[in-house]
Design an enzyme around this catalytic site. Structure first.
Site, PDB file in Angstrom:
ATOM      1  N   ASP A   1      12.226 135.112 -23.601  1.00  0.00           N
ATOM      2  CA  ASP A   1      12.619 136.205 -24.491  1.00  0.00           C
ATOM      3  C   ASP A   1      12.272 135.805 -25.922  1.00  0.00           C
ATOM      4  O   ASP A   1      11.659 134.740 -26.147  1.00  0.00           O
ATOM      5  CB  ASP A   1      14.132 136.477 -24.314  1.00  0.00           C
ATOM      6  CG  ASP A   1      14.469 137.953 -24.525  1.00  0.00           C
ATOM      7  OD1 ASP A   1      13.937 138.544 -25.492  1.00  0.00           O
ATOM      8  OD2 ASP A   1      15.253 138.507 -23.743  1.00  0.00           O
TER       9      ASP A   1
ATOM     10  N   GLY B   1      13.217 123.832  -1.112  1.00  0.00           N
ATOM     11  CA  GLY B   1      14.199 124.798  -0.655  1.00  0.00           C
ATOM     12  C   GLY B   1      14.110 125.123   0.815  1.00  0.00           C
ATOM     13  O   GLY B   1      14.677 124.427   1.673  1.00  0.00           O
ATOM     14  N   ARG B   2      13.366 126.184   1.136  1.00  0.00           N
ATOM     15  CA  ARG B   2      13.388 126.728   2.491  1.00  0.00           C
ATOM     16  C   ARG B   2      13.091 125.743   3.622  1.00  0.00           C
ATOM     17  O   ARG B   2      13.687 125.879   4.696  1.00  0.00           O
ATOM     18  CB  ARG B   2      12.479 127.963   2.550  1.00  0.00           C
ATOM     19  CG  ARG B   2      13.120 129.162   1.845  1.00  0.00           C
ATOM     20  CD  ARG B   2      12.120 130.235   1.511  1.00  0.00           C
ATOM     21  NE  ARG B   2      11.227 129.830   0.443  1.00  0.00           N
ATOM     22  CZ  ARG B   2      10.272 130.599  -0.067  1.00  0.00           C
ATOM     23  NH1 ARG B   2      10.086 131.818   0.403  1.00  0.00           N
ATOM     24  NH2 ARG B   2       9.510 130.155  -1.044  1.00  0.00           N
TER      25      ARG B   2
ATOM     26  N   GLN C   1       4.575 130.093  -1.666  1.00  0.00           N
ATOM     27  CA  GLN C   1       4.027 129.036  -2.523  1.00  0.00           C
ATOM     28  C   GLN C   1       2.507 128.992  -2.387  1.00  0.00           C
ATOM     29  O   GLN C   1       1.976 129.115  -1.287  1.00  0.00           O
ATOM     30  CB  GLN C   1       4.637 127.674  -2.152  1.00  0.00           C
ATOM     31  CG  GLN C   1       6.138 127.602  -2.331  1.00  0.00           C
ATOM     32  CD  GLN C   1       6.565 127.652  -3.805  1.00  0.00           C
ATOM     33  OE1 GLN C   1       5.738 127.643  -4.711  1.00  0.00           O
ATOM     34  NE2 GLN C   1       7.874 127.737  -4.036  1.00  0.00           N
TER      35      GLN C   1
ATOM     36  N   THR D   1      17.190 135.348 -28.867  1.00  0.00           N
ATOM     37  CA  THR D   1      17.874 135.587 -27.589  1.00  0.00           C
ATOM     38  C   THR D   1      17.847 134.338 -26.713  1.00  0.00           C
ATOM     39  O   THR D   1      18.847 133.993 -26.073  1.00  0.00           O
ATOM     40  CB  THR D   1      17.213 136.782 -26.867  1.00  0.00           C
ATOM     41  OG1 THR D   1      17.229 137.897 -27.757  1.00  0.00           O
ATOM     42  CG2 THR D   1      17.945 137.138 -25.592  1.00  0.00           C
TER      43      THR D   1
ATOM     44  N   LYS E   1      20.214 123.021  -7.340  1.00  0.00           N
ATOM     45  CA  LYS E   1      19.675 123.983  -8.313  1.00  0.00           C
ATOM     46  C   LYS E   1      20.395 125.321  -8.145  1.00  0.00           C
ATOM     47  O   LYS E   1      20.465 125.863  -7.036  1.00  0.00           O
ATOM     48  CB  LYS E   1      18.173 124.168  -8.096  1.00  0.00           C
ATOM     49  CG  LYS E   1      17.550 125.131  -9.108  1.00  0.00           C
ATOM     50  CD  LYS E   1      16.039 125.059  -9.084  1.00  0.00           C
ATOM     51  CE  LYS E   1      15.408 125.963  -8.060  1.00  0.00           C
ATOM     52  NZ  LYS E   1      15.223 127.355  -8.516  1.00  0.00           N
TER      53      LYS E   1
ATOM     54  N   ASP F   1      18.535 126.898 -13.302  1.00  0.00           N
ATOM     55  CA  ASP F   1      17.151 127.399 -13.398  1.00  0.00           C
ATOM     56  C   ASP F   1      17.175 128.881 -13.783  1.00  0.00           C
ATOM     57  O   ASP F   1      17.001 129.748 -12.939  1.00  0.00           O
ATOM     58  CB  ASP F   1      16.470 127.165 -12.039  1.00  0.00           C
ATOM     59  CG  ASP F   1      15.041 127.643 -12.026  1.00  0.00           C
ATOM     60  OD1 ASP F   1      14.414 127.701 -13.095  1.00  0.00           O
ATOM     61  OD2 ASP F   1      14.549 127.962 -10.925  1.00  0.00           O
ATOM     62  N   LEU F   2      17.394 129.132 -15.072  1.00  0.00           N
ATOM     63  CA  LEU F   2      17.499 130.527 -15.533  1.00  0.00           C
ATOM     64  C   LEU F   2      16.155 131.077 -15.996  1.00  0.00           C
ATOM     65  O   LEU F   2      16.052 132.273 -16.306  1.00  0.00           O
ATOM     66  CB  LEU F   2      18.543 130.637 -16.649  1.00  0.00           C
ATOM     67  CG  LEU F   2      19.976 130.269 -16.242  1.00  0.00           C
ATOM     68  CD1 LEU F   2      20.941 130.516 -17.393  1.00  0.00           C
ATOM     69  CD2 LEU F   2      20.420 131.057 -15.008  1.00  0.00           C
ATOM     70  N   LYS F   3      15.152 130.221 -16.081  1.00  0.00           N
ATOM     71  CA  LYS F   3      13.791 130.661 -16.464  1.00  0.00           C
ATOM     72  C   LYS F   3      13.833 131.643 -17.621  1.00  0.00           C
ATOM     73  O   LYS F   3      13.323 132.766 -17.544  1.00  0.00           O
ATOM     74  CB  LYS F   3      13.068 131.275 -15.265  1.00  0.00           C
ATOM     75  CG  LYS F   3      12.729 130.270 -14.183  1.00  0.00           C
ATOM     76  CD  LYS F   3      11.708 130.819 -13.225  1.00  0.00           C
ATOM     77  CE  LYS F   3      11.290 129.787 -12.204  1.00  0.00           C
ATOM     78  NZ  LYS F   3      12.370 129.404 -11.280  1.00  0.00           N
ATOM     79  N   LEU F   4      14.414 131.206 -18.729  1.00  0.00           N
ATOM     80  CA  LEU F   4      14.581 132.097 -19.884  1.00  0.00           C
ATOM     81  C   LEU F   4      13.221 132.426 -20.490  1.00  0.00           C
ATOM     82  O   LEU F   4      12.350 131.558 -20.606  1.00  0.00           O
ATOM     83  CB  LEU F   4      15.492 131.431 -20.913  1.00  0.00           C
ATOM     84  CG  LEU F   4      16.878 131.067 -20.384  1.00  0.00           C
ATOM     85  CD1 LEU F   4      17.639 130.228 -21.413  1.00  0.00           C
ATOM     86  CD2 LEU F   4      17.669 132.317 -20.028  1.00  0.00           C
TER      87      LEU F   4
ATOM     88  N   ASP G   1      19.427 129.053  -3.126  1.00  0.00           N
ATOM     89  CA  ASP G   1      18.846 130.400  -3.207  1.00  0.00           C
ATOM     90  C   ASP G   1      19.524 131.337  -2.211  1.00  0.00           C
ATOM     91  O   ASP G   1      18.925 131.776  -1.221  1.00  0.00           O
ATOM     92  CB  ASP G   1      17.327 130.337  -2.994  1.00  0.00           C
ATOM     93  CG  ASP G   1      16.611 129.720  -4.180  1.00  0.00           C
ATOM     94  OD1 ASP G   1      17.157 129.767  -5.304  1.00  0.00           O
ATOM     95  OD2 ASP G   1      15.509 129.179  -3.995  1.00  0.00           O
TER      96      ASP G   1
ATOM     97  N   THR H   1       4.466 128.256  -9.362  1.00  0.00           N
ATOM     98  CA  THR H   1       3.729 127.722  -8.202  1.00  0.00           C
ATOM     99  C   THR H   1       3.349 128.801  -7.185  1.00  0.00           C
ATOM    100  O   THR H   1       2.647 128.523  -6.223  1.00  0.00           O
ATOM    101  CB  THR H   1       4.567 126.639  -7.494  1.00  0.00           C
ATOM    102  OG1 THR H   1       5.836 127.218  -7.141  1.00  0.00           O
ATOM    103  CG2 THR H   1       4.797 125.432  -8.369  1.00  0.00           C
TER     104      THR H   1
HETATM  105  O1  LIG Z   1      11.712 126.576 -11.705  1.00  0.00           O
HETATM  106  C1  LIG Z   1      11.623 126.409 -10.493  1.00  0.00           C
HETATM  107  O2  LIG Z   1      12.416 125.693  -9.895  1.00  0.00           O
HETATM  108  C2  LIG Z   1      10.446 126.979  -9.802  1.00  0.00           C
HETATM  109  C3  LIG Z   1       9.276 127.082 -10.542  1.00  0.00           C
HETATM  110  C4  LIG Z   1       8.061 127.388  -9.882  1.00  0.00           C
HETATM  111  O3  LIG Z   1       6.997 127.417 -10.499  1.00  0.00           O
HETATM  112  N1  LIG Z   1       8.098 127.608  -8.547  1.00  0.00           N
HETATM  113  C5  LIG Z   1       9.258 127.571  -7.815  1.00  0.00           C
HETATM  114  O4  LIG Z   1       9.184 127.764  -6.592  1.00  0.00           O
HETATM  115  N2  LIG Z   1      10.452 127.302  -8.453  1.00  0.00           N
HETATM  116  C6  LIG Z   1      11.718 127.333  -7.685  1.00  0.00           C
HETATM  117  O5  LIG Z   1      11.705 126.323  -6.698  1.00  0.00           O
HETATM  118  C7  LIG Z   1      12.314 126.781  -5.494  1.00  0.00           C
HETATM  119  C8  LIG Z   1      11.309 126.660  -4.379  1.00  0.00           C
HETATM  120  O6  LIG Z   1      11.899 127.032  -3.184  1.00  0.00           O
HETATM  121  P1  LIG Z   1      11.146 126.899  -1.791  1.00  0.00           P
HETATM  122  O7  LIG Z   1       9.830 127.614  -1.934  1.00  0.00           O
HETATM  123  O8  LIG Z   1      12.075 127.558  -0.828  1.00  0.00           O
HETATM  124  O9  LIG Z   1      10.953 125.428  -1.545  1.00  0.00           O
HETATM  125  C9  LIG Z   1      12.790 128.207  -5.749  1.00  0.00           C
HETATM  126  O10 LIG Z   1      14.165 128.152  -6.063  1.00  0.00           O
HETATM  127  C10 LIG Z   1      12.007 128.659  -6.974  1.00  0.00           C
HETATM  128  O11 LIG Z   1      12.759 129.502  -7.814  1.00  0.00           O
END
Ligand SMILES: O=C(O)c1cc(=O)[nH]c(=O)n1[C@@H]1O[C@H](COP(=O)(O)O)[C@@H](O)[C@H]1O
Length: 236
Positions: free
Chosen positions: A65, A215-216, A195, A69, A33, A60-63, A12, A124
């Site tokens: 539409d 992630g973070r 979150q 598309t 990711k 993770d493009l979360k499409l 990210d 989330t």
């Molecule tokens: O699809 C995802 O990965 C995703 C779905 C979701 O419901 N919640 C969610 O946090 N994510 C992804 O998961 C990662 C969480 O990152 P952190 O919150 O930094 O651990 C981010 O890249 C979000 O885009």
């Protein structure tokens, strides 16, 4: 599968330089990711580099539409030879079924394995209040997440993305072959950030998650490799 291989780390960041620095600092990560921030900033430039290093890729493009598309985007994304691809379950049954077909078509034209299409159930970052008052969804959040997962499963999707709070129920109902990927995972020593439905990595795996997206707690740490190793140690 080892615990290390079950953790997906999101890139990210918004530049190729930052992404490469992160990848270099975490050689022990096997699954990365690439999400909206990096893809919108840099396009697919990082994908060949990750593949050269034998990394698995969650695109993770979360499409979300109309079916035509979504199918076009899935066909294009599948050509990159990635492992996972996300589509919002709320795009609806036709879009999900079309996505399943489109990833096969796209992958075949590029002679690569198709990605597993997985559906976003309920982000989330949302809580029950957001669902009821803002999105006007008249179901309890866990029930709604389950219904979205079942819609994805009926449409032929390989799995779903869900909060670790709901993963036990989804695992019970959807069975062992349905892939469940959980973001919203926080070690006890990490900040929650945005979150809203998080658990610890250990609880998420115990409840039935196949993969954790963390992630973070890792990437924003002063020492990402030490943070990643600490999470793995806590899981073993
Ligand atoms: O699809 C995802 O990965 C995703 C779905 C979701 O419901 N919640 C969610 O946090 N994510 C992804 O998961 C990662 C969480 O990152 P952190 O919150 O930094 O651990 C981010 O890249 C979000 O885009």
């Amino acid at each position: 599968m080892s615990v290390t291989d079950r953790i997906i780390v999101p890139l990210d960041v918004s530049t190729e330089t930052e992404a490469v620095a992160l990848i270099d600092s975490l050689p022990q990560v096997s699954f990365w990711k690439v999400g909206l921030e990096l893809f919108v900033s840099t396009g697919p430039t990082l994908l060949p580099m990750l593949k050269e290093r034998n990394k698995r890729i969650f695109l993770d493009l979360k499409l979300h539409d109309i079916p035509n598309t979504v199918a076009g985007a899935c066909r294009a994304a599948a050509r990159y030879g990635v492992d996972l691809l996300t589509i919002h379950a709320t795009a609806g049954r036709s879009a999900l079924k079309g996505a399943v077909e489109a990833v096969r078509e796209g992958a075949a034209t590029a002679n690569v394995e198709p990605p597993k299409p997985i559906a976003i159930t309920v982000l989330t970052s949302l809580n029950s209040r957001d669902l009821a008052f803002d999105l006007k969804i008249p179901l309890e959040l866990p029930e709604y997440a389950l219904q979205m997962a079942l819609l994805a499963q009926e449409s032929g999707m390989a799995g779903a993305v869900c909060s670790p709070k709901e993963v036990a129920q989804l695992r019970r109902v959807c069975g062992d072959d349905f892939l469940l990927v959980c973001p919203g995972v926080r070690p006890t020593w990490a900040n929650l950030g945005d979150q809203r439905r998080a658990t610890t990595p250990a609880d998420a795996l115990k409840a039935g998650a196949d993969y954790l997206v963390i992630g973070r707690p890792i990437t924003a740490s002063e020492d990402p490799a030490a943070a990643f190793d600490r999470i793995c140690e806590e899981l073993t």
